[in-house]
Scaffold this active site. Structure first.
Site, PDB file in Angstrom:
ATOM      1  N   TYR A  48      -3.494   9.213   8.259  1.00  0.00           N
ATOM      2  CA  TYR A  48      -4.232   8.057   7.736  1.00  0.00           C
ATOM      3  C   TYR A  48      -5.635   7.939   8.332  1.00  0.00           C
ATOM      4  CZ  TYR A  48      -0.123   6.285   5.226  1.00  0.00           C
ATOM      5  OH  TYR A  48       0.916   6.124   4.339  1.00  0.00           O
ATOM      6  N   PHE A  56      -5.911  -2.783   8.815  1.00  0.00           N
ATOM      7  CA  PHE A  56      -4.478  -2.504   8.690  1.00  0.00           C
ATOM      8  C   PHE A  56      -4.072  -1.169   9.298  1.00  0.00           C
ATOM      9  CE2 PHE A  56      -6.409  -1.121   4.606  1.00  0.00           C
ATOM     10  CZ  PHE A  56      -5.987   0.211   4.559  1.00  0.00           C
ATOM     11  N   THR A  90      -0.861  -0.564  -4.970  1.00  0.00           N
ATOM     12  CA  THR A  90      -0.581  -0.637  -3.526  1.00  0.00           C
ATOM     13  C   THR A  90       0.214  -1.893  -3.176  1.00  0.00           C
ATOM     14  OG1 THR A  90      -2.684   0.497  -3.138  1.00  0.00           O
ATOM     15  CG2 THR A  90      -1.648  -0.552  -1.242  1.00  0.00           C
ATOM     16  N   ASN A 111       5.385  -0.850   1.345  1.00  0.00           N
ATOM     17  CA  ASN A 111       5.387  -0.654  -0.103  1.00  0.00           C
ATOM     18  C   ASN A 111       6.149   0.588  -0.556  1.00  0.00           C
ATOM     19  OD1 ASN A 111       3.552   1.223   0.773  1.00  0.00           O
ATOM     20  ND2 ASN A 111       1.826   0.471  -0.435  1.00  0.00           N
ATOM     21  N   HIS A 114       4.354   6.501  -0.510  1.00  0.00           N
ATOM     22  CA  HIS A 114       2.980   6.994  -0.518  1.00  0.00           C
ATOM     23  C   HIS A 114       2.856   8.056  -1.594  1.00  0.00           C
ATOM     24  CE1 HIS A 114      -0.730   8.998   0.792  1.00  0.00           C
ATOM     25  NE2 HIS A 114      -0.067  10.113   0.568  1.00  0.00           N
ATOM     26  N   GLU A 125      -2.759  17.066   1.849  1.00  0.00           N
ATOM     27  CA  GLU A 125      -1.553  16.377   2.335  1.00  0.00           C
ATOM     28  C   GLU A 125      -0.310  17.265   2.236  1.00  0.00           C
ATOM     29  OE1 GLU A 125      -2.951  11.744   1.653  1.00  0.00           O
ATOM     30  OE2 GLU A 125      -1.412  12.590   0.332  1.00  0.00           O
TER      31      GLU A 125
HETATM   32  P1  ATP Z   1      -0.743   5.340  -0.226  1.00  0.00           P
HETATM   33  O1  ATP Z   1      -1.938   6.003   0.410  1.00  0.00           O
HETATM   34  O2  ATP Z   1       0.339   4.969   0.762  1.00  0.00           O
HETATM   35  O3  ATP Z   1      -0.226   6.032  -1.432  1.00  0.00           O
HETATM   36  P2  ATP Z   1      -2.503   3.601  -1.574  1.00  0.00           P
HETATM   37  O4  ATP Z   1      -3.328   4.807  -1.832  1.00  0.00           O
HETATM   38  O5  ATP Z   1      -2.065   2.764  -2.743  1.00  0.00           O
HETATM   39  O6  ATP Z   1      -1.212   3.928  -0.767  1.00  0.00           O
HETATM   40  P3  ATP Z   1      -4.340   3.040   0.534  1.00  0.00           P
HETATM   41  O7  ATP Z   1      -5.528   2.190   0.282  1.00  0.00           O
HETATM   42  O8  ATP Z   1      -4.506   4.515   0.657  1.00  0.00           O
HETATM   43  O9  ATP Z   1      -3.226   2.668  -0.549  1.00  0.00           O
HETATM   44  O10 ATP Z   1      -3.625   2.509   1.851  1.00  0.00           O
HETATM   45  C1  ATP Z   1      -2.685   3.305   2.525  1.00  0.00           C
HETATM   46  C2  ATP Z   1      -1.521   2.444   2.935  1.00  0.00           C
HETATM   47  O11 ATP Z   1      -1.987   1.469   3.859  1.00  0.00           O
HETATM   48  C3  ATP Z   1      -0.883   1.614   1.822  1.00  0.00           C
HETATM   49  O12 ATP Z   1       0.107   2.296   1.099  1.00  0.00           O
HETATM   50  C4  ATP Z   1      -0.268   0.486   2.592  1.00  0.00           C
HETATM   51  O13 ATP Z   1       0.980   0.869   3.198  1.00  0.00           O
HETATM   52  C5  ATP Z   1      -1.289   0.257   3.688  1.00  0.00           C
HETATM   53  N1  ATP Z   1      -2.254  -0.766   3.300  1.00  0.00           N
HETATM   54  C6  ATP Z   1      -3.309  -0.625   2.463  1.00  0.00           C
HETATM   55  N2  ATP Z   1      -4.013  -1.759   2.343  1.00  0.00           N
HETATM   56  C7  ATP Z   1      -3.360  -2.666   3.129  1.00  0.00           C
HETATM   57  C8  ATP Z   1      -3.578  -4.042   3.459  1.00  0.00           C
HETATM   58  N3  ATP Z   1      -4.610  -4.728   2.947  1.00  0.00           N
HETATM   59  N4  ATP Z   1      -2.720  -4.635   4.310  1.00  0.00           N
HETATM   60  C9  ATP Z   1      -1.690  -3.951   4.859  1.00  0.00           C
HETATM   61  N5  ATP Z   1      -1.423  -2.649   4.602  1.00  0.00           N
HETATM   62  C10 ATP Z   1      -2.243  -2.023   3.747  1.00  0.00           C
HETATM   63 MG    MG Z   2      -3.925   6.176  -0.330  1.00  0.00          MG
END
Ligand code: ATP
Ligand code: MG
Length: 139
Positions: A48, A56, A90, A111, A114, A125
């Site tokens: 990440y 977050f 998300t 959620n 991923h 990845e």
């Molecule tokens: P992922 O990368 O897990 O597929 P995504 O691409 O929809 O999800 P990202 O913006 O990449 O979302 O964020 C990565 C992960 O970080 C999210 O899946 C979620 O678990 C967490 N996350 C993202 N935004 C928030 C937030 N505002 N508050 C808490 N956790 C968050």
């Molecule tokens: Mg993402």
């Protein structure tokens, strides 16, 4: 085309991994590689890295290392876009009806799953978790 999915610790904890995998297979994805992992803090931080400056980030790393996660290399045509569609937004509250996150996600952080967000990210990845020789063909 390949993409990476991670069935997250909340979904494993809730015993939803089988239902989620069944939904992905029903959506046309083929499992090319799978591993049950307990991410180390170093691994989760690296995975990440793009989110390091976000508020977050630290809670996310803590959550992702809190228990086992199921990492999947999945194949189908247009895999990245299709998987993003199947998992939903998300935030589970904003995810479309029937999507994995609407069905199994509890919050924006917890959620359930991923999915890689672009073909370039997917390649990086998949390689983060699997060596070329670990990708299997169904035949
Ligand atoms: P992922 O990368 O897990 O597929 P995504 O691409 O929809 O999800 P990202 O913006 O990449 O979302 O964020 C990565 C992960 O970080 C999210 O899946 C979620 O678990 C967490 N996350 C993202 N935004 C928030 C937030 N505002 N508050 C808490 N956790 C968050
Ligand atoms: Mg993402």
């Amino acid at each position: 085309m390949l993409t990476l999915a991670i069935i997250k610790p909340d979904a494993l904890q809730a015993r939803n991994a089988g239902k989620i995998l069944a939904q992905l297979e029903a959506a046309g994805f083929v499992v090319r590689a799978a591993r049950l992992v307990k991410l180390t803090t170093t691994q989760a931080e690296a995975f990440y890295e793009v989110h390091r400056a976000r508020p977050f980030y630290r809670p996310l790393v803590t959550f992702m290392t809190s228990g086992p996660a199921l990492v999947l290399a999945l194949e189908r045509d247009n895999a990245v876009a299709h998987l993003r569609d199947v998992i939903g937004a998300t935030d589970p509250a904003e995810a479309k009806p029937g999507s994995v996150r609407k069905l199994y996600g509890a919050s924006k952080e917890r959620n359930a799953i991923h999915a890689s967000d672009s073909p370039e990210t997917a390649a990086r990845e998949v390689a983060f978790f699997f060596a070329e020789g670990e990708l299997r063909e169904l035949g």
